[in-house]
Scaffold this active site. Structure first.
Site, PDB file in Angstrom:
ATOM      1  N   SER A 210       0.835  -1.194   0.000  1.00 30.87           N
ATOM      2  CA  SER A 210       0.000   0.000   0.000  1.00 30.87           C
ATOM      3  C   SER A 210       0.878   1.255   0.000  1.00 30.87           C
ATOM      4  O   SER A 210       1.708   1.421  -0.888  1.00 30.87           O
ATOM      5  CB  SER A 210      -0.963  -0.044   1.186  1.00 30.87           C
ATOM      6  OG  SER A 210      -1.946   0.961   1.100  1.00 30.87           O
ATOM      7  N   ALA A 211       0.751   2.112   1.012  1.00 26.52           N
ATOM      8  CA  ALA A 211       1.632   3.280   1.073  1.00 26.52           C
ATOM      9  C   ALA A 211       3.083   2.860   1.231  1.00 26.52           C
ATOM     10  O   ALA A 211       3.993   3.610   0.882  1.00 26.52           O
ATOM     11  CB  ALA A 211       1.220   4.196   2.222  1.00 26.52           C
TER      12      ALA A 211
END
Length: 540
Positions: A210-211
């Site tokens: 994700s991030a």
């Protein structure tokens, strides 16, 4: 997987001694791996929004009689809450530590390869202590060292302004993107110290979810700028994310900074030093709650021309990025889950109307990009027939497309167009492990974050015995070969539009990308917008 902990004293040569643990299976009492929690990689900076300090050459973790205690967790940067994935325990702005898992036994002659993993959380929340590599080493036999660093998040890690520029200039430092600099510092610590744990500093795979995947990409982009003899990254795993647009300009970051000052009732007329003094004196919980309440409440990277070049996305268009990638021979594993949107829809959703959706997207992307997106997705301003509402369904779809589906395909397109498609290994997960049900509702399907239980072999939870051969054959065995630097990981794809797909029935199929054409249409439309200039950015 339940484990028992047995003290394990480790000599780190000139760095002294650390007290870690050897983790054993409670069911069998078999040892699984060694674990060192909260290993410091940098010293706390002199103040907020300054660079952390490298450990001095003389730094020692402890003595044999009084070793450094590394049997717990890292500190956690203050952060907003989200489902059960964030934490208020252990909050500290001194979060410059990593968790380290080490295989049992003697390392190979050149040392174990290293998997450096960056946690996700929209760059707003998350921490290393939510991840466990124990079963990945002890049961799946990764036979690599795993390093998971903590780093500064949200307003603590990604605030930027002219005032901070002046402050950085006064101390001869870089400005902004402190969360990314923390990650780089942890990566450099890994390069310089991992041999003390039996690791091979020349075989580092940087990965993230994700991030964290977004971060892994920007760490790669930065690494491609440095001279060959300073380069660290050999391979990259970009799991469920991708760069979407050139990060915001300093002028648009200034708008966000000014909103924060106003919310805290700090007069804009004050000298820059007094503004920062008051911000630094604000308690962390007050600063966090105020920051999350301003209009532009997503604190994300800035094109600072040091860590992130203002021409980065132009280098996708010209093929320069792909040529650098090819010259360094950096291989990339990247992909997606089938139902990414269902979790994405829950992060700061808008109200149930189009103007609110437009405003919500402005918290993440430049106005010219958002305006173009809205025209592409909703040309008549009406809710599409396949969407139930604006606030979760339409938002979840467009947000997941920008964070993962369409923009990742755009990145792949740019790399392939630049002649580096041979470096790519694409995947798609359409299969969900039962243990994911503990944290993510089954009704969300194979949504964002469900495959972390695959990549981390249960991530501390038990995988059903019948599921293990499925995920091992589909993803884990090739992934282990990838981390070990093997040339042929037996991925099975022959073209950048081929995707190794783990199907719902557990079968593995090489599938032609059915979503390619629409994704590239959106990617090209956004690239035609170009980079936000100072004038348009100031209108945010």
């Amino acid at each position: 997987m339940e484990t028992s902990r047995h003290p394990y004293l480790k000599s780190l040569a000139s760095r002294g001694y650390v007290q870690g643990v050897t983790l054993h299976s409670k069911a069998t009492n078999e040892p699984l791996c060694h674990y060192f929690g909260g290993v410091r990689y940098a010293l706390c900076p002199s103040g907020r929004w300054r660079r952390a300090q490298n450990l001095p050459q003389s730094y020692s973790y402890g003595t044999k009689d009084q070793p450094g205690r590394c049997d717990g967790n890292t500190g956690i940067c203050p952060q907003p809450s989200f489902m059960d994935l964030s934490s208020t325990d252990g909050w500290t702005e001194d979060c410059f530590q990593s968790n380290v898992w080490v295989p049992l036994g003697e390392p190979p002659k050149d040392g174990w390869p290293v998997l450096f993993f960056i946690h996700g959380g929209f760059l707003q929340f998350g921490h290393p202590n939510a991840f466990s590599a124990t079963a990945l080493l002890g049961d799946a036999a990764l036979n690599a060292i795993v390093v998971v660093p903590a780093y500064r998040l949200n307003v603590f890690g990604f605030l930027y302004s002219s005032e901070l520029e002046q402050d950085a200039s006064s101390t001869n430092e870089t400005v902004g993107n402190h969360g990314f600099w923390d990650q780089r510092q942890a990566l450099e610590w890994t390069r310089d110290n991992i041999d003390l744990f039996g690791g091979n500093a020349s075989q580092i795979t940087i990965s993230g979810y994700s991030a964290g995947a977004y971060s892994a990409f920007y760490q790669l982009a930065y690494d491609l700028q440095v001279p060959d003899d300073q380069s660290i990254v050999k391979r990259v795993c970009i799991w469920s994310n991708s760069p979407a647009a050139q990060p915001k300009t300093p002028s648009s970051a200034q708008v966000q900074f000014d909103q924060l000052l106003a919310a805290l009732k700090i007069p804009a007329s004050l000298p820059w030093s007094e503004k920062l003094s008051r911000l630094r004196a604000t308690p962390s919980d007050t600063l966090l709650s105020t920051a999350m309440g301003v209009e532009l409440n997503q604190f994300r990277p800035t094109s600072d021309s040091t860590f992130i070049q203002s021409t980065l996305f132009q280098s996708f268009d010209t093929g320069a990025f792909a040529r650098k990638l090819s010259a360094r021979n950096v291989r990339i594993m990247l992909g997606e889950c089938r139902d990414e949107r269902n979790l994405y829809a829950t992060w700061f959703p808008p109200q149930n109307n189009l103007p609110s959706l437009h405003e919500r997207l402005l918290a993440d992307y430049p106005r010219p990009v958002v305006d173009t997106l809205i025209k592409l997705y909703y040309p008549d301003g009406r809710l599409p027939a396949d969407c139930d509402n604006w606030d979760t369904d339409a938002f979840g779809r467009i947000y997941a497309d920008m964070q993962v589906h369409k923009m990742q395909r755009g990145l792949i397109h740019s790399i392939a167009s630049g002649g580096a498609s041979h470096l790519l290994s694409r995947y798609r997960v359409e299969y969900r492990l039962k243990c994911a049900d503990k944290t993510i509702p089954p009704s969300w399907g194979v949504t964002h974050a469900t495959d972390q239980y695959i990549w981390f072999w249960g991530n501390g939870e038990l995988i059903d015995p019948e599921e293990k051969p499925i995920i091992r054959r589909a993803l884990i065995d090739p992934f282990i070969k990838f981390v070990h630097g093997e040339a042929d990981i037996q991925w099975g794809t022959t073209d950048h539009r081929d995707i190794r797909t783990l199907k719902p029935d557990g079968s593995v199929q090489i599938v032609k990308d059915a979503f390619w054409d629409d994704a590239i249409r959106v990617w090209k439309a956004l690239r035609e917008v170009g980079e936000p200039d100072h004038a348009s950015a100031a209108k945010l």
